[in-house]
Design a protein around this motif. Structure first.
Motif, mmCIF file in Angstrom:
data_model
loop_
_atom_site.group_PDB
_atom_site.id
_atom_site.type_symbol
_atom_site.label_atom_id
_atom_site.label_comp_id
_atom_site.label_asym_id
_atom_site.label_seq_id
_atom_site.Cartn_x
_atom_site.Cartn_y
_atom_site.Cartn_z
ATOM 1 N N PHE A 96 0.835 -1.211 0.000
ATOM 2 C CA PHE A 96 0.000 0.000 0.000
ATOM 3 C C PHE A 96 0.863 1.251 0.000
ATOM 4 C CE2 PHE A 96 0.512 -1.499 4.381
ATOM 5 C CZ PHE A 96 0.930 -0.364 5.073
ATOM 6 N N VAL A 97 0.203 2.386 -0.196
ATOM 7 C CA VAL A 97 0.830 3.700 -0.075
ATOM 8 C C VAL A 97 0.208 4.370 1.144
ATOM 9 C CG1 VAL A 97 1.206 5.955 -1.172
ATOM 10 C CG2 VAL A 97 1.093 3.878 -2.592
ATOM 11 N N VAL A 98 1.041 4.970 1.990
ATOM 12 C CA VAL A 98 0.526 5.659 3.177
ATOM 13 C C VAL A 98 1.140 7.056 3.237
ATOM 14 C CG1 VAL A 98 2.253 4.566 4.677
ATOM 15 C CG2 VAL A 98 0.200 5.557 5.693
ATOM 16 N N VAL A 99 0.284 8.033 3.539
ATOM 17 C CA VAL A 99 0.729 9.421 3.638
ATOM 18 C C VAL A 99 0.844 9.803 5.112
ATOM 19 C CG1 VAL A 99 0.178 11.824 3.084
ATOM 20 C CG2 VAL A 99 -0.360 10.019 1.442
ATOM 21 N N GLY A 100 2.021 10.292 5.510
ATOM 22 C CA GLY A 100 2.214 10.765 6.882
ATOM 23 C C GLY A 100 2.153 9.641 7.903
ATOM 24 N N ARG A 101 1.535 9.933 9.046
ATOM 25 C CA ARG A 101 1.352 8.977 10.147
ATOM 26 C C ARG A 101 2.663 8.408 10.671
ATOM 27 N NH1 ARG A 101 -2.598 10.982 7.119
ATOM 28 N NH2 ARG A 101 -4.478 11.001 8.368
ATOM 29 N N CYS A 102 3.747 9.155 10.562
ATOM 30 C CA CYS A 102 5.064 8.705 11.050
ATOM 31 C C CYS A 102 5.424 7.339 10.474
ATOM 32 C CB CYS A 102 5.088 8.640 12.582
ATOM 33 S SG CYS A 102 4.577 10.137 13.430
ATOM 34 N N SER A 103 4.870 7.025 9.305
ATOM 35 C CA SER A 103 4.990 5.679 8.747
ATOM 36 C C SER A 103 6.417 5.290 8.384
ATOM 37 C CB SER A 103 4.067 5.515 7.532
ATOM 38 O OG SER A 103 4.250 6.560 6.603
ATOM 39 N N GLU A 104 7.264 6.280 8.079
ATOM 40 C CA GLU A 104 8.662 5.952 7.737
ATOM 41 C C GLU A 104 9.383 5.346 8.931
ATOM 42 O OE1 GLU A 104 9.168 9.014 10.308
ATOM 43 O OE2 GLU A 104 7.837 9.181 8.595
ATOM 44 N N THR A 105 8.910 5.645 10.137
ATOM 45 C CA THR A 105 9.510 5.101 11.357
ATOM 46 C C THR A 105 8.695 3.938 11.906
ATOM 47 O OG1 THR A 105 10.410 7.275 11.903
ATOM 48 C CG2 THR A 105 10.278 5.683 13.701
ATOM 49 N N LYS A 106 7.386 4.101 11.934
ATOM 50 C CA LYS A 106 6.507 3.078 12.511
ATOM 51 C C LYS A 106 6.545 1.764 11.730
ATOM 52 C CE LYS A 106 4.798 5.414 15.999
ATOM 53 N NZ LYS A 106 4.962 4.962 17.396
ATOM 54 N N LEU A 107 6.854 1.828 10.428
ATOM 55 C CA LEU A 107 6.863 0.618 9.591
ATOM 56 C C LEU A 107 8.282 0.202 9.170
ATOM 57 C CD1 LEU A 107 3.784 1.430 7.299
ATOM 58 C CD2 LEU A 107 3.826 0.121 9.447
ATOM 59 N N LYS A 108 9.268 0.751 9.861
ATOM 60 C CA LYS A 108 10.667 0.529 9.477
ATOM 61 C C LYS A 108 11.083 -0.942 9.507
ATOM 62 C CE LYS A 108 14.895 3.124 9.914
ATOM 63 N NZ LYS A 108 15.554 4.252 10.563
ATOM 64 N N LYS A 109 10.417 -1.740 10.321
ATOM 65 C CA LYS A 109 10.809 -3.153 10.451
ATOM 66 C C LYS A 109 10.464 -3.990 9.219
ATOM 67 C CE LYS A 109 6.544 -4.172 12.985
ATOM 68 N NZ LYS A 109 5.969 -4.442 14.297
ATOM 69 N N TYR A 110 9.649 -3.430 8.313
ATOM 70 C CA TYR A 110 9.229 -4.204 7.133
ATOM 71 C C TYR A 110 10.217 -3.983 5.986
ATOM 72 C CZ TYR A 110 5.017 -4.822 9.840
ATOM 73 O OH TYR A 110 4.150 -5.146 10.850
ATOM 74 N N PRO A 111 10.799 -5.074 5.441
ATOM 75 C CA PRO A 111 11.809 -4.937 4.376
ATOM 76 C C PRO A 111 11.288 -4.227 3.132
ATOM 77 C CG PRO A 111 11.729 -7.204 5.209
ATOM 78 C CD PRO A 111 10.575 -6.475 5.832
ATOM 79 N N GLY A 112 9.986 -4.315 2.897
ATOM 80 C CA GLY A 112 9.402 -3.711 1.693
ATOM 81 C C GLY A 112 9.097 -2.232 1.808
ATOM 82 N N LEU A 113 9.468 -1.608 2.928
ATOM 83 C CA LEU A 113 9.183 -0.180 3.109
ATOM 84 C C LEU A 113 10.103 0.681 2.246
ATOM 85 C CD1 LEU A 113 7.681 2.117 4.711
ATOM 86 C CD2 LEU A 113 9.644 2.069 6.267
ATOM 87 N N VAL A 114 9.501 1.584 1.502
ATOM 88 C CA VAL A 114 10.237 2.606 0.762
ATOM 89 C C VAL A 114 9.747 3.949 1.303
ATOM 90 C CG1 VAL A 114 10.715 3.640 -1.485
ATOM 91 C CG2 VAL A 114 10.379 1.163 -1.314
ATOM 92 N N SER A 115 10.616 4.659 2.006
ATOM 93 C CA SER A 115 10.189 5.914 2.635
ATOM 94 C C SER A 115 10.681 7.122 1.843
ATOM 95 C CB SER A 115 10.681 5.979 4.085
ATOM 96 O OG SER A 115 12.085 5.864 4.147
ATOM 97 N N LEU A 116 9.734 7.987 1.516
ATOM 98 C CA LEU A 116 10.009 9.151 0.684
ATOM 99 C C LEU A 116 9.562 10.420 1.407
ATOM 100 C CD1 LEU A 116 8.374 7.666 -2.555
ATOM 101 C CD2 LEU A 116 10.793 7.547 -1.927
#
Length: 199
Positions: A96-116
């Motif tokens: 999925f795509v997520v806007v905001g919600r501190c997601s770059e940090t909160k989801l950091k444990k997932y290898p598929g995270l691309v934070s922009l």
């Protein structure tokens, strides 16, 4: 395709939300932003308007406290619910795509995270906000400062990294330089390369 989670942080007026929408369309992924508000409103028995009032707002420190790990702050509780919802979606393997919600940090444990993180030149942001919200230049500038201050306070309250600090994100991009569509093209190439690397 391996799980891919596209996290978009953004300066107000940079076009970050539009970029998020276009990336969601490009990759055929659901976009989570204000949609989370509806989900939370249903769970809490509140209206969307009531939840929106407290969305991405840091709590009032003088009026709230924690007891046994639970907060009496509605701002904290709504934030935690949003963090939990996106974490549950990520844990289920959903892309999925997520806007905001501190997601770059909160989801950091997932290898598929691309934070922009999307930023922009101030003049371009002012022009965009003037056009979208039909504001004078002076009011647009004040609105940008107010919104970014709110986002920064919210982010820095809930996670340790500093909002907008390039070291916190995989990629920080000034959308003014290429414009929205070419920025989306460039980010899509990067996301595809990251996705390939996960295989």
């Amino acid at each position: 395709m391996s799980q891919i989670i596209i996290s978009i942080g953004r300066e107000f007026g940079s076009g970050g939300r539009v970029i998020a929408q276009k990336l969601a369309e490009r990759f055929g992924l659901p976009l989570y932003d204000r949609h989370l508000i509806t989900e939370i409103a249903e769970k809490m028995g509140m209206t969307v308007e009531q939840v929106e009032k407290y969305n991405e707002v840091p709590k009032m420190k003088l009026l709230s406290r924690r007891v046994n790990g639970y907060s009496n702050s509605i701002e904290d509780n709504i934030a935690e619910m949003q963090f939990n919802i996106i974490d549950e979606k990520a844990a289920s393997g959903e892309s999925f795509v997520v806007v905001g919600r501190c997601s770059e940090t909160k989801l950091k444990k997932y290898p598929g995270l691309v934070s922009l993180f999307i930023l922009g030149d101030m003049d371009a942001k002012i022009e965009r906000v003037m056009q979208v919200y039909e504001l004078s230049r002076e009011d647009a500038e004040k609105f940008i400062a107010k919104k970014d201050k709110k986002r920064k306070r919210y982010h820095n309250y809930h996670v340790t990294g500093k909002w907008g600090d390039s070291r916190l994100y995989d990629l920080s991009v000034n959308s003014t330089k290429l414009g929205i569509d070419k920025t989306v093209d460039m980010l899509a190439d990067y996301i595809n390369a990251r996705s390939e690397a996960l295989k």
